[in-house]
Write a protein that holds these residues in place. Structure first.
Motif, PDB file in Angstrom:
ATOM      1  N   TRP A 135     -14.371  41.727 -34.820  1.00 38.50           N
ATOM      2  CA  TRP A 135     -15.446  40.790 -33.896  1.00 38.50           C
ATOM      3  C   TRP A 135     -16.170  40.757 -35.158  1.00 38.50           C
ATOM      4  CZ3 TRP A 135     -17.082  40.626 -28.091  1.00 38.50           C
ATOM      5  CH2 TRP A 135     -15.808  41.149 -27.186  1.00 38.50           C
ATOM      6  N   MET A 136     -16.789  40.866 -35.966  1.00 39.60           N
ATOM      7  CA  MET A 136     -17.770  41.143 -36.566  1.00 39.60           C
ATOM      8  C   MET A 136     -17.792  41.347 -38.509  1.00 39.60           C
ATOM      9  SD  MET A 136     -22.305  41.186 -36.529  1.00 39.60           S
ATOM     10  CE  MET A 136     -22.213  43.351 -36.919  1.00 39.60           C
ATOM     11  N   ASP A 137     -17.971  40.906 -39.109  1.00 36.11           N
ATOM     12  CA  ASP A 137     -17.886  41.821 -40.425  1.00 36.11           C
ATOM     13  C   ASP A 137     -18.544  40.063 -41.557  1.00 36.11           C
ATOM     14  OD1 ASP A 137     -17.175  42.168 -42.824  1.00 36.11           O
ATOM     15  OD2 ASP A 137     -14.360  41.297 -42.773  1.00 36.11           O
ATOM     16  N   LEU A 144     -19.045  36.341 -38.725  1.00 32.81           N
ATOM     17  CA  LEU A 144     -20.158  36.361 -39.412  1.00 32.81           C
ATOM     18  C   LEU A 144     -21.093  36.390 -37.732  1.00 32.81           C
ATOM     19  CD1 LEU A 144     -21.143  33.808 -42.055  1.00 32.81           C
ATOM     20  CD2 LEU A 144     -20.351  36.095 -42.562  1.00 32.81           C
ATOM     21  N   PRO A 145     -22.403  37.860 -38.133  1.00 37.03           N
ATOM     22  CA  PRO A 145     -23.113  38.017 -36.944  1.00 37.03           C
ATOM     23  C   PRO A 145     -24.211  36.829 -37.278  1.00 37.03           C
ATOM     24  CG  PRO A 145     -23.712  39.433 -38.906  1.00 37.03           C
ATOM     25  CD  PRO A 145     -22.508  38.613 -39.805  1.00 37.03           C
ATOM     26  N   ALA A 146     -24.391  36.675 -35.442  1.00 31.76           N
ATOM     27  CA  ALA A 146     -25.510  35.830 -35.252  1.00 31.76           C
ATOM     28  C   ALA A 146     -26.501  35.023 -35.836  1.00 31.76           C
ATOM     29  CB  ALA A 146     -25.807  35.886 -33.628  1.00 31.76           C
ATOM     30  N   GLY A 147     -26.194  33.955 -36.210  1.00 31.08           N
ATOM     31  CA  GLY A 147     -27.525  33.512 -37.068  1.00 31.08           C
ATOM     32  C   GLY A 147     -27.012  33.499 -38.537  1.00 31.08           C
ATOM     33  N   MET A 148     -25.780  34.027 -39.164  1.00 28.36           N
ATOM     34  CA  MET A 148     -25.950  34.034 -40.243  1.00 28.36           C
ATOM     35  C   MET A 148     -25.367  32.596 -40.476  1.00 28.36           C
ATOM     36  SD  MET A 148     -23.833  36.664 -42.469  1.00 28.36           S
ATOM     37  CE  MET A 148     -25.599  38.106 -42.736  1.00 28.36           C
ATOM     38  N   ALA A 160     -28.321  43.398 -37.492  1.00 22.67           N
ATOM     39  CA  ALA A 160     -26.335  42.357 -37.044  1.00 22.67           C
ATOM     40  C   ALA A 160     -26.336  42.446 -35.929  1.00 22.67           C
ATOM     41  CB  ALA A 160     -25.518  42.887 -37.990  1.00 22.67           C
ATOM     42  N   THR A 161     -26.342  41.259 -34.779  1.00 22.36           N
ATOM     43  CA  THR A 161     -26.134  40.966 -33.675  1.00 22.36           C
ATOM     44  C   THR A 161     -24.749  40.576 -33.754  1.00 22.36           C
ATOM     45  OG1 THR A 161     -28.507  40.425 -33.064  1.00 22.36           O
ATOM     46  CG2 THR A 161     -26.161  39.717 -31.462  1.00 22.36           C
ATOM     47  N   MET A 162     -23.519  41.378 -32.894  1.00 21.97           N
ATOM     48  CA  MET A 162     -22.214  40.348 -33.097  1.00 21.97           C
ATOM     49  C   MET A 162     -21.832  39.508 -31.880  1.00 21.97           C
ATOM     50  SD  MET A 162     -18.888  43.317 -31.919  1.00 21.97           S
ATOM     51  CE  MET A 162     -19.710  43.457 -30.885  1.00 21.97           C
ATOM     52  N   VAL A 163     -21.457  38.773 -32.445  1.00 24.64           N
ATOM     53  CA  VAL A 163     -20.441  37.427 -31.598  1.00 24.64           C
ATOM     54  C   VAL A 163     -19.372  37.795 -31.156  1.00 24.64           C
ATOM     55  CG1 VAL A 163     -20.125  34.995 -31.903  1.00 24.64           C
ATOM     56  CG2 VAL A 163     -21.868  35.894 -33.363  1.00 24.64           C
ATOM     57  N   ARG A 164     -18.932  37.553 -29.822  1.00 25.24           N
ATOM     58  CA  ARG A 164     -17.928  37.938 -28.546  1.00 25.24           C
ATOM     59  C   ARG A 164     -17.061  36.948 -29.669  1.00 25.24           C
ATOM     60  NH1 ARG A 164     -15.858  39.567 -23.512  1.00 25.24           N
ATOM     61  NH2 ARG A 164     -14.745  38.652 -23.052  1.00 25.24           N
ATOM     62  N   THR A 240     -26.252  46.469 -46.391  1.00 26.48           N
ATOM     63  CA  THR A 240     -25.010  47.168 -46.765  1.00 26.48           C
ATOM     64  C   THR A 240     -24.295  46.038 -45.372  1.00 26.48           C
ATOM     65  OG1 THR A 240     -23.375  48.288 -45.739  1.00 26.48           O
ATOM     66  CG2 THR A 240     -24.885  47.962 -44.831  1.00 26.48           C
ATOM     67  N   HIS A 241     -23.125  45.677 -46.531  1.00 27.85           N
ATOM     68  CA  HIS A 241     -22.213  45.076 -45.671  1.00 27.85           C
ATOM     69  C   HIS A 241     -22.096  46.049 -44.005  1.00 27.85           C
ATOM     70  CE1 HIS A 241     -21.085  41.099 -47.551  1.00 27.85           C
ATOM     71  NE2 HIS A 241     -21.615  42.149 -48.704  1.00 27.85           N
ATOM     72  N   ILE A 242     -21.527  44.911 -42.573  1.00 30.36           N
ATOM     73  CA  ILE A 242     -21.827  45.295 -41.812  1.00 30.36           C
ATOM     74  C   ILE A 242     -20.363  44.424 -41.111  1.00 30.36           C
ATOM     75  CG2 ILE A 242     -22.506  46.303 -39.329  1.00 30.36           C
ATOM     76  CD1 ILE A 242     -25.109  46.053 -39.895  1.00 30.36           C
ATOM     77  N   ILE A 243     -19.381  46.262 -40.551  1.00 29.46           N
ATOM     78  CA  ILE A 243     -17.905  45.449 -40.200  1.00 29.46           C
ATOM     79  C   ILE A 243     -18.081  46.007 -38.908  1.00 29.46           C
ATOM     80  CG2 ILE A 243     -16.091  45.245 -39.931  1.00 29.46           C
ATOM     81  CD1 ILE A 243     -17.385  46.589 -43.128  1.00 29.46           C
ATOM     82  N   VAL A 244     -17.733  45.809 -37.317  1.00 32.13           N
ATOM     83  CA  VAL A 244     -17.017  45.911 -36.096  1.00 32.13           C
ATOM     84  C   VAL A 244     -15.671  45.207 -35.748  1.00 32.13           C
ATOM     85  CG1 VAL A 244     -18.189  46.361 -33.298  1.00 32.13           C
ATOM     86  CG2 VAL A 244     -20.104  45.944 -35.703  1.00 32.13           C
TER      87      VAL A 244
END
Length: 375
Positions: A135-137, A144-148, A160-164, A240-244
Motif C-alpha cells: 500500500w505504501m512505498d 507514495l504517502p499522502a501529499g508526496m 507518512a500517511t498511507m493511502v488506501r 528513511t524510506h518507509i514501506i507498508v
C-alpha cells in the motif's frame, strides 16, 4: 499497552534488568485488561530486546506449557542491538507468558490485543487473511504517502500517511485494524518508527514498531487500528524510506458473524528448518512450496497460520517473501550477510494448506507455528 519493561519493572525472582543469559521472565500480560485469563487463548505482543550482552535469541512461550529452546521468537545478530518483533503467543496458566532470554539483557513487552476462547462464531476480532498487498512505498511513484509528489525519504520527525490501495480486497466496512508489515530502508541514522491510525499522533506513544540501523533494512509485523481513512500512518525518528505491506485485517462488530478467522492455539512447533537434513539451504532466487497444515494441531482446512519466520546465515543482503500462490511485490523480512533475523508473520495458506517461500539470496529458513485461523 506496555505491560513489562525490565529496565524499570522488576520480574518475580529476578528484579529489574539487565538479566544474565538463559534467564526466564514470566509476564502477566493480561493484568489491567478488562478480561478474565480463562477467556483468553493468546495475546498479540511486540517484544523488544535491548542491552543484550551477546548474540542469540528470545523465545516467547505460554507459562508452564511449552519447552524452552524448541522455537525462537526474536533473534539478535549483534550484542546490544535494539530489536523488536511481533508475535502471537498462547497464554499459559494465570494469564501469563514466559520469555526465555538466551541473549540475556533487557526485554520490553507491549500488548497489541488478545484472542478470546469459547466463541463458535464472531463478528469482531477475527483475522481475515489476504494475498499480501503493498500500500505504501516512499521509493515508488505509484505508492507514495499522502501529499508526496516524488519518491523521497521521509524526514526525521515526520509522519507518512498511507493511502488506501484502490485495487485492495480489504473492504471499506467491518474493519477494526490492519495487519501490516512495516519496513524501514536506507535510513541515514539509527532510529525507530511507530505505526498509528491515520489522522492520529505519535506523541506520548510508549512503543516502537520497527527499530532500524543506519543504511540497512529492517521490518516488523504489527496490528494497527485503522483510522478514518481506512489506513494507517508511520512516524519515524530518522530520515528513511518507509514501506507498508498489508497482509490482512481484523474485523469489527459490524462484520459478518462467522467462524472465518477465529484463532486456535497450538503448542509452539518448528514446522520447517533447512539446517537439518534432508533439507538444504535455499539457493539465490529459489522458491519452495511448504505444507504448514501438517503441523501437529493445525486443522487441514486452516485459512492462515500464526508463525515466526527466521533467516540464518544468508550469503548477502536480501529479503524473504512468503505467499500462498501468486508471488506478490512484497517481502516478509530483510537481512544482511551472515545475520540471523526473525519476523512474526500471519501467513495466508493456499487451498492445499501450503505457502511458497522465496529467498532472493542464499541462506537457511526456519518457520515456527504457534496457532492457526479457521476457514
Amino acid at each position: 499497552s506496555r505491560v513489562f519493561d525490565s529496565r524499570s519493572m522488576p520480574a518475580a525472582g529476578l528484579g529489574v534488568g539487565p538479566y544474565p543469559q538463559f534467564s526466564i521472565v514470566d509476564v502477566a500480560v493480561l493484568d489491567g485488561l478488562p478480561v478474565s485469563p480463562a477467556a483468553v487463548s493468546a495475546v498479540a505482543v511486540n517484544i523488544t530486546s535491548t542491552h543484550s550482552p551477546t548474540a542469540g535469541f528470545i523465545q516467547a512461550l505460554p507459562f508452564l506449557a511449552a519447552v524452552t529452546g524448541s522455537t525462537s521468537t526474536l533473534n539478535i545478530s549483534a550484542p546490544g542491538t535494539d530489536r523488536p518483533n511481533f508475535a502471537i503467543v498462547p497464554v499459559g496458566q494465570g494469564g501469563k507468558i514466559s520469555l526465555y532470554l538466551d541473549v540475556g539483557g533487557d526485554v520490553i513487552v507491549d500488548v497489541l490485543g488478545y484472542f478470546q476462547t469459547g466463541a463458535a462464531t464472531s463478528t469482531d476480532g477475527r483475522f481475515v487473511s489476504i494475498a499480501p498487498e503493498r500500500w505504501m512505498d516512499s521509493r515508488n511513484n505509484g505508492l507514495l504517502p499522502a501529499g508526496m509528489g516524488t519518491p523521497t525519504m521521509i524526514a526525521a520527525g515526520a509522519m507518512a500517511t498511507m493511502v488506501r490501495l484502490p485495487s485492495t480486497v480489504v473492504p471499506t466496512g467491518g474493519v477494526k485494524a490492519l495487519v501490516v508489515n512495516v519496513t524501514a530502508d536506507g535510513a541515514n541514522a539509527a532510529g525507530f518508527m511507530i505505526a498509528i491510525p491515520d489522522g492520529g499522533s505519535a506523541a506520548g506513544a510508549q512503543h516502537s514498531t520497527v527499530n532500524y540501523a543506519a543504511n540497512s533494512a529492517a521490518a516488523n509485523t504489527a496490528i494497527v487500528p485503522a483510522g478514518p481513512g481506512g489506513a494507517i500512518a508511520v512516524y519515524t525518528t530518522a530520515s528513511t524510506h518507509i514501506i507498508v505491506d498489508v497482509v490482512g485485517y481484523i474485523t469489527d462488530g459490524t462484520a459478518t458473524n462467522t467462524t472465518t478467522g477465529l484463532f486456535q492455539v497450538i503448542t509452539p512447533y518448528r514446522a520447517f528448518d533447512t539446517r537439518h537434513a534432508p533439507l538444504t539451504p535455499f539457493a539465490p532466487t529459489e522458491a519452495r512450496t511448504i505444507a504448514l497444515n501438517t503441523a501437529p494441531g493445525v486443522a487441514t482446512n486452516a485459512s492462515a497460520v500464526s508463525s515466526n519466520l527466521t533467516v540464518v546465515n544468508p550469503t548477502a543482503s536480501g529479503f524473504l517473501t512468503v505467499y500462498p500462490l501468486v508471488e506478490p511485490a512484497t517481502s516478509n523480512l530483510n537481512f544482511g550477510p551472515g545475520q540471523t533475523v526473525a519476523n512474526g508473520a500471519l501467513l495466508r495458506l493456499s487451498p492445499t494448506g501450503a505457502v511458497v517461500a522465496r529467498m532472493n539470496q542464499a541462506g537457511h529458513v526456519l518457520i515456527d507455528i504457534n496457532g492457526f485461523f479457521l476457514s
